[in-house]
Motif scaffolding. Structure first.
Motif, mmCIF file in Angstrom:
data_model
loop_
_atom_site.group_PDB
_atom_site.id
_atom_site.type_symbol
_atom_site.label_atom_id
_atom_site.label_comp_id
_atom_site.label_asym_id
_atom_site.label_seq_id
_atom_site.Cartn_x
_atom_site.Cartn_y
_atom_site.Cartn_z
ATOM 1 N N ASN A 22 0.844 -1.196 0.000
ATOM 2 C CA ASN A 22 0.000 0.000 0.000
ATOM 3 C C ASN A 22 0.884 1.254 0.000
ATOM 4 O O ASN A 22 1.772 1.373 0.844
ATOM 5 C CB ASN A 22 -0.868 -0.048 1.272
ATOM 6 C CG ASN A 22 -1.903 1.053 1.304
ATOM 7 O OD1 ASN A 22 -1.573 2.216 1.180
ATOM 8 N ND2 ASN A 22 -3.154 0.672 1.448
ATOM 9 N N GLY A 25 1.253 3.022 3.266
ATOM 10 C CA GLY A 25 1.637 2.241 4.447
ATOM 11 C C GLY A 25 2.423 1.037 3.974
ATOM 12 O O GLY A 25 3.488 1.155 3.408
ATOM 13 N N VAL A 73 -9.401 5.506 11.645
ATOM 14 C CA VAL A 73 -9.142 5.200 10.238
ATOM 15 C C VAL A 73 -7.632 5.244 10.005
ATOM 16 O O VAL A 73 -6.991 6.284 10.199
ATOM 17 C CB VAL A 73 -9.849 6.231 9.320
ATOM 18 C CG1 VAL A 73 -9.727 5.794 7.854
ATOM 19 C CG2 VAL A 73 -11.304 6.397 9.714
ATOM 20 N N SER A 81 -2.465 1.950 11.344
ATOM 21 C CA SER A 81 -1.266 1.137 11.130
ATOM 22 C C SER A 81 -1.016 0.316 12.401
ATOM 23 O O SER A 81 -1.952 -0.157 13.031
ATOM 24 C CB SER A 81 -0.056 1.980 10.724
ATOM 25 O OG SER A 81 1.004 1.097 10.361
ATOM 26 N N ASN A 125 2.148 5.947 16.039
ATOM 27 C CA ASN A 125 2.119 7.343 16.456
ATOM 28 C C ASN A 125 0.962 7.645 17.401
ATOM 29 O O ASN A 125 0.536 8.793 17.523
ATOM 30 C CB ASN A 125 2.042 8.256 15.215
ATOM 31 C CG ASN A 125 3.413 8.379 14.569
ATOM 32 O OD1 ASN A 125 4.425 8.479 15.261
ATOM 33 N ND2 ASN A 125 3.455 8.349 13.249
ATOM 34 N N GLU A 156 -8.431 -0.654 8.748
ATOM 35 C CA GLU A 156 -7.024 -0.754 8.353
ATOM 36 C C GLU A 156 -6.885 -1.913 7.344
ATOM 37 O O GLU A 156 -7.101 -3.077 7.707
ATOM 38 C CB GLU A 156 -6.163 -0.985 9.607
ATOM 39 C CG GLU A 156 -4.700 -1.168 9.391
ATOM 40 C CD GLU A 156 -4.052 -0.098 8.522
ATOM 41 O OE1 GLU A 156 -3.801 -0.414 7.346
ATOM 42 O OE2 GLU A 156 -3.814 1.030 8.993
ATOM 43 N N ASP A 196 -4.237 -3.096 5.917
ATOM 44 C CA ASP A 196 -2.953 -3.805 5.932
ATOM 45 C C ASP A 196 -2.969 -4.886 7.034
ATOM 46 O O ASP A 196 -3.104 -4.564 8.222
ATOM 47 C CB ASP A 196 -1.865 -2.742 6.187
ATOM 48 C CG ASP A 196 -0.496 -3.341 6.444
ATOM 49 O OD1 ASP A 196 -0.363 -4.569 6.536
ATOM 50 O OD2 ASP A 196 0.455 -2.543 6.574
ATOM 51 N N ASP A 249 -12.349 -1.414 2.592
ATOM 52 C CA ASP A 249 -12.244 0.027 2.393
ATOM 53 C C ASP A 249 -13.571 0.718 2.679
ATOM 54 O O ASP A 249 -14.615 0.313 2.172
ATOM 55 C CB ASP A 249 -11.819 0.301 0.946
ATOM 56 C CG ASP A 249 -11.895 1.776 0.624
ATOM 57 O OD1 ASP A 249 -11.368 2.578 1.426
ATOM 58 O OD2 ASP A 249 -12.500 2.141 -0.402
ATOM 59 N N SER A 266 -6.399 8.956 11.313
ATOM 60 C CA SER A 266 -5.087 8.861 11.935
ATOM 61 C C SER A 266 -3.971 8.934 10.888
ATOM 62 O O SER A 266 -3.466 7.903 10.442
ATOM 63 C CB SER A 266 -5.020 7.547 12.719
ATOM 64 O OG SER A 266 -3.749 7.364 13.255
ATOM 65 N N ASN A 267 -3.675 10.175 10.506
ATOM 66 C CA ASN A 267 -2.535 10.376 9.598
ATOM 67 C C ASN A 267 -2.788 9.677 8.259
ATOM 68 O O ASN A 267 -1.867 9.129 7.671
ATOM 69 C CB ASN A 267 -1.261 9.818 10.250
ATOM 70 C CG ASN A 267 -0.024 10.593 9.846
ATOM 71 O OD1 ASN A 267 -0.101 11.491 9.017
ATOM 72 N ND2 ASN A 267 1.112 10.241 10.426
ATOM 73 N N LEU A 279 -3.095 7.519 -2.487
ATOM 74 C CA LEU A 279 -4.037 6.388 -2.475
ATOM 75 C C LEU A 279 -4.979 6.431 -3.680
ATOM 76 O O LEU A 279 -5.381 5.400 -4.203
ATOM 77 C CB LEU A 279 -4.851 6.386 -1.178
ATOM 78 C CG LEU A 279 -4.084 5.978 0.080
ATOM 79 C CD1 LEU A 279 -4.875 6.319 1.346
ATOM 80 C CD2 LEU A 279 -3.776 4.481 0.062
HETATM 81 C C1 LIG Z 1 0.819 7.126 6.665
HETATM 82 S S1 LIG Z 1 0.179 5.661 7.395
HETATM 83 C C2 LIG Z 1 -0.153 6.296 9.018
HETATM 84 C C3 LIG Z 1 -0.245 5.219 10.006
HETATM 85 C C4 LIG Z 1 -0.419 5.631 11.473
HETATM 86 N N1 LIG Z 1 -1.684 6.301 11.721
HETATM 87 C C5 LIG Z 1 0.741 6.454 11.923
HETATM 88 O O1 LIG Z 1 0.596 7.675 12.098
HETATM 89 O O2 LIG Z 1 1.831 5.884 12.141
HETATM 90 C C6 LIG Z 1 -1.428 5.530 6.649
HETATM 91 C C7 LIG Z 1 -2.231 4.298 7.056
HETATM 92 O O3 LIG Z 1 -3.479 4.319 6.358
HETATM 93 C C8 LIG Z 1 -3.787 3.002 5.999
HETATM 94 N N2 LIG Z 1 -4.747 3.009 4.881
HETATM 95 C C9 LIG Z 1 -4.511 2.989 3.566
HETATM 96 N N3 LIG Z 1 -5.657 2.949 2.884
HETATM 97 C C10 LIG Z 1 -6.662 2.957 3.791
HETATM 98 C C11 LIG Z 1 -8.092 2.920 3.706
HETATM 99 N N4 LIG Z 1 -8.715 2.875 2.543
HETATM 100 N N5 LIG Z 1 -8.816 2.932 4.854
HETATM 101 C C12 LIG Z 1 -8.171 2.980 6.063
HETATM 102 N N6 LIG Z 1 -6.819 3.004 6.193
HETATM 103 C C13 LIG Z 1 -6.076 3.002 5.083
HETATM 104 C C14 LIG Z 1 -2.447 2.392 5.621
HETATM 105 O O4 LIG Z 1 -2.499 0.978 5.619
HETATM 106 C C15 LIG Z 1 -1.572 2.981 6.716
HETATM 107 O O5 LIG Z 1 -1.563 2.144 7.830
#
Ligand SMILES: C[S@@+](CC[C@H](N)C(=O)[O-])C[C@H]1O[C@@H](n2cnc3c(N)ncnc32)[C@H](O)[C@@H]1O
Length: 258
Positions: free
Chosen positions: A8, A11, A51, A54, A58, A74, A76, A104, A127-128, A136
């Motif tokens: 992904n 992530g 949402v 990961s 964080n 999530e 992943d 999703d 969440s980030n 994405l």
């Molecule tokens: C940049 S990472 C941030 C992870 C975590 N919140 C952090 O701050 O360390 C983005 C996260 O969004 C997840 N993600 C990607 N597509 C997503 C979706 N459609 N719905 C929810 N989460 C998603 C990824 O798998 C990843 O874990």
């Protein structure tokens, strides 16, 4: 499906490798600052939908203590495993029940998230993840229909409920000039961001046109996601050596119901 979630772009395994290498060394100040900010977010809802947690790298586990139920979205599988493990091992006074959803609810049909929040009567924490929408959705176009659809759905999601988001505002090899978090009365404009954090001169004082973002900085297209008049907060996050993300946070708590 599993293979695609492991790579992904927002992530995936690369993110877990980065977390293993840098979460202690580089991410700690950001994690603490976000944790403190979220400590000041006190939603009355007893269910939290989070949402994109990961592995929870964080997030401070005490955030979850105040909820009876946590629903984590999530895609992943490695992240889901790590997040569940982290939460179950956290020394909390009370552990919420945890439900993890891999489907999703954000990208293809963001209205699904509106429905989920309504069904669960939950508050929501992005969440980030929202700063990762361009990657994405594979778009650099601020008015891309898929982005506009998510903005419209978010407007419905946040109505009448508590919500919070921290997300990338800009990123690149330029280090933003802020030591700790910076609070602002409203969302800073691009010109204010450049002036406050990247040393650009104030265009109002110089009389010149507002500066274009330096090419080294990537804009994560977060304009229009949330009400701009609300107080915002800005954090610096060094994702890996010499790669800096300026993270923007905004939140609200549901008005008391009479
Ligand atoms: C940049 S990472 C941030 C992870 C975590 N919140 C952090 O701050 O360390 C983005 C996260 O969004 C997840 N993600 C990607 N597509 C997503 C979706 N459609 N719905 C929810 N989460 C998603 C990824 O798998 C990843 O874990």
């Amino acid at each position: 499906m599993i293979a695609s979630t492991l790579v992904n772009p927002a992530g995936g395994l690369r993110y877990h490798v980065r977390a293993a290498r840098y979460s202690r060394k580089l991410w700690q100040p950001f994690r603490w600052a976000v944790g403190e900010w979220l400590l000041g977010w006190n939603p009355p809802e007893t269910t939290l939908v989070i949402v994109g947690p990961s592995g929870g790298y964080n997030l401070q586990p005490f955030l979850f203590e105040r909820f009876e139920r946590v629903v984590a979205l999530e895609p992943d599988p490695v992240a889901r495993y790590l997040f569940k493990r982290r939460l179950s091992r956290a020394p909390l006074e009370r552990h919420p029940s945890l439900e993890m959803l891999s489907e999703d609810h954000l990208l293809a049909e963001p209205e699904r998230l509106v429905t989920l929040l309504e069904e669960r009567q939950a508050c929501v924490l992005f969440s980030n993840v929202l700063g990762q929408l361009p990657v994405l959705l594979d778009t650099a176009e601020p008015e891309a229909p898929a982005l506009a659809r998510i903005r419209r759905a978010i407007a419905r999601m946040i109505e009448g409920r508590s919500w919070a988001s921290f997300h990338d505002r800009v990123s690149g090899e330029l280090r933003p000039a802020l030591e700790g978090p910076i609070h602002a009365d409203g969302r800073l404009t691009d010109a204010q961001i450049l002036q406050a954090f990247y040393g650009e001169a104030d265009s109002a004082q110089t009389g010149k046109a507002p500066p274009e973002p330096p090419r080294e900085l990537q804009d994560h297209l977060t304009e229009g996601l949330f009400p701009e008049a609300l107080p915002h907060i800005y954090f610096s996050w060094e994702l890996e050596p010499s790669v800096y993300h300026l993270i923007e946070g905004v939140r609200a708590v549901r008005a008391p119901q009479g």
